[in-house]
Design a protein around this motif. Structure first.
Motif, mmCIF file in Angstrom:
data_model
loop_
_atom_site.group_PDB
_atom_site.id
_atom_site.type_symbol
_atom_site.label_atom_id
_atom_site.label_comp_id
_atom_site.label_asym_id
_atom_site.label_seq_id
_atom_site.Cartn_x
_atom_site.Cartn_y
_atom_site.Cartn_z
ATOM 1 N N TYR A 34 -2.586 7.393 -5.546
ATOM 2 C CA TYR A 34 -1.655 6.871 -6.551
ATOM 3 C C TYR A 34 -1.336 7.911 -7.623
ATOM 4 O O TYR A 34 -0.227 7.948 -8.150
ATOM 5 C CB TYR A 34 -2.226 5.621 -7.215
ATOM 6 N N ARG A 35 -2.305 8.734 -7.946
ATOM 7 C CA ARG A 35 -2.036 9.760 -8.952
ATOM 8 C C ARG A 35 -1.063 10.809 -8.427
ATOM 9 O O ARG A 35 -0.263 11.362 -9.175
ATOM 10 C CB ARG A 35 -3.351 10.429 -9.385
ATOM 11 N N TRP A 52 1.077 10.245 -5.657
ATOM 12 C CA TRP A 52 2.304 9.560 -5.245
ATOM 13 C C TRP A 52 2.286 8.152 -5.841
ATOM 14 O O TRP A 52 1.691 7.227 -5.253
ATOM 15 C CB TRP A 52 2.386 9.469 -3.721
ATOM 16 N N PRO A 53 2.921 7.928 -6.968
ATOM 17 C CA PRO A 53 2.865 6.621 -7.640
ATOM 18 C C PRO A 53 3.429 5.461 -6.828
ATOM 19 O O PRO A 53 3.041 4.314 -7.045
ATOM 20 C CB PRO A 53 3.702 6.849 -8.909
ATOM 21 N N THR A 54 4.342 5.752 -5.888
ATOM 22 C CA THR A 54 4.919 4.671 -5.083
ATOM 23 C C THR A 54 4.834 5.018 -3.604
ATOM 24 O O THR A 54 4.726 6.188 -3.220
ATOM 25 C CB THR A 54 6.399 4.430 -5.443
ATOM 26 N N LYS A 55 4.927 3.985 -2.789
ATOM 27 C CA LYS A 55 4.892 4.194 -1.341
ATOM 28 C C LYS A 55 6.077 5.026 -0.877
ATOM 29 O O LYS A 55 5.929 5.896 -0.015
ATOM 30 C CB LYS A 55 4.854 2.846 -0.615
ATOM 31 N N THR A 65 0.309 0.833 4.092
ATOM 32 C CA THR A 65 -0.338 0.592 2.800
ATOM 33 C C THR A 65 -1.115 1.820 2.342
ATOM 34 O O THR A 65 -1.531 2.656 3.153
ATOM 35 C CB THR A 65 -1.323 -0.586 2.886
ATOM 36 N N PHE A 66 -1.322 1.908 1.029
ATOM 37 C CA PHE A 66 -2.176 2.952 0.480
ATOM 38 C C PHE A 66 -3.594 2.804 1.006
ATOM 39 O O PHE A 66 -4.295 3.789 1.234
ATOM 40 C CB PHE A 66 -2.170 2.896 -1.057
ATOM 41 N N LYS A 91 -7.906 5.304 -3.181
ATOM 42 C CA LYS A 91 -6.522 4.926 -3.469
ATOM 43 C C LYS A 91 -6.066 5.545 -4.788
ATOM 44 O O LYS A 91 -4.896 5.907 -4.938
ATOM 45 C CB LYS A 91 -6.386 3.411 -3.528
ATOM 46 N N ALA A 92 -6.984 5.661 -5.727
ATOM 47 C CA ALA A 92 -6.629 6.213 -7.039
ATOM 48 C C ALA A 92 -6.104 7.640 -6.906
ATOM 49 O O ALA A 92 -5.143 8.030 -7.571
ATOM 50 C CB ALA A 92 -7.840 6.181 -7.968
#
Length: 199
Positions: free
Chosen positions: A52-53, A55-58, A36-37, A48-49
């Motif tokens: 996500y910025r 790497w938008p996906t796992k 998980t992120f 996490k932000a």
């Protein structure tokens, strides 16, 4: 009226390498599905932000970590003069089969056919370059006469990675360079010799 443009935070250098290491450690520990992120963010003390910025996906995060640490574009394909020497040089370097590569692949395999994005990226960015290196080694071996002229080089190139992944994924055996040399001598080289019609 002045418009303020926000730039995305950049993750690079040692910070990026730290995140890559955390992703791969979590991948081996938990497997792809349970990675998980949150876990990665906690391991590197990042938000996490931020992840996500970058790497938008796992799947993007995992493949980027795998390629960056285990598939160097600058790595030269070895040319020792023998197939045995080339295979050992290719397998027993940082990022090779004697480290944790097979364990990482084993952690990804269960998710490949459930996640089309992961499957596509894994084959295009990781398996493709690895196979290209291996095929170059086997093509030179064919030119030297160590492999028969009609041999299926793609199949031969898959033998050693498949054996190593099986040992680690099924039996949880982390292979040493000596283990890999034994597989090359006992299985890969005899298979190559069997393709030579003059034997």
């Amino acid at each position: 009226m002045t418009t303020t443009t926000r730039t995305r935070p950049r993750v690079e250098g040692e910070r990026e390498a730290e995140i890559h290491r955390a992703v791969l450690a979590e991948l081996i520990e938990s497997g792809y599905d349970k990675l998980t992120f949150d876990a990665v963010a906690g391991a590197v003390r990042a938000s996490k932000a931020t992840l996500y910025r970058r790497w938008p996906t796992k799947s993007e995060m995992v493949i980027d970590a795998l390629v960056a640490t285990r598939c160097s574009e600058a790595a030269e394909v070895p040319d020792t003069g023998t197939l045995r020497g080339d295979l050992l040089e290719l397998a027993c370097v940082p990022g090779g089969l004697s480290e944790d590569l097979s364990a990482l692949i084993g952690a990804i395999i269960p998710a490949l056919h459930r996640d089309p994005e992961l499957f596509k990226a894994f084959h295009e960015q990781f398996i493709g370059p690895k196979m290209a290196q291996a095929l170059e080694v086997f093509e030179r071996a064919r030119d030297r006469g160590e492999v028969g002229p009609g041999a299926d080089l793609e199949q031969l190139a898959k033998v050693l990675p498949a054996l190593c992944t099986h040992e680690e994924f099924v039996f949880k055996k982390y292979l040493t360079p000596e283990d890999i040399a034994s597989l090359v001598d006992a299985i890969v080289l005899p298979a190559c010799r069997a393709t030579r019609r003059d034997d």
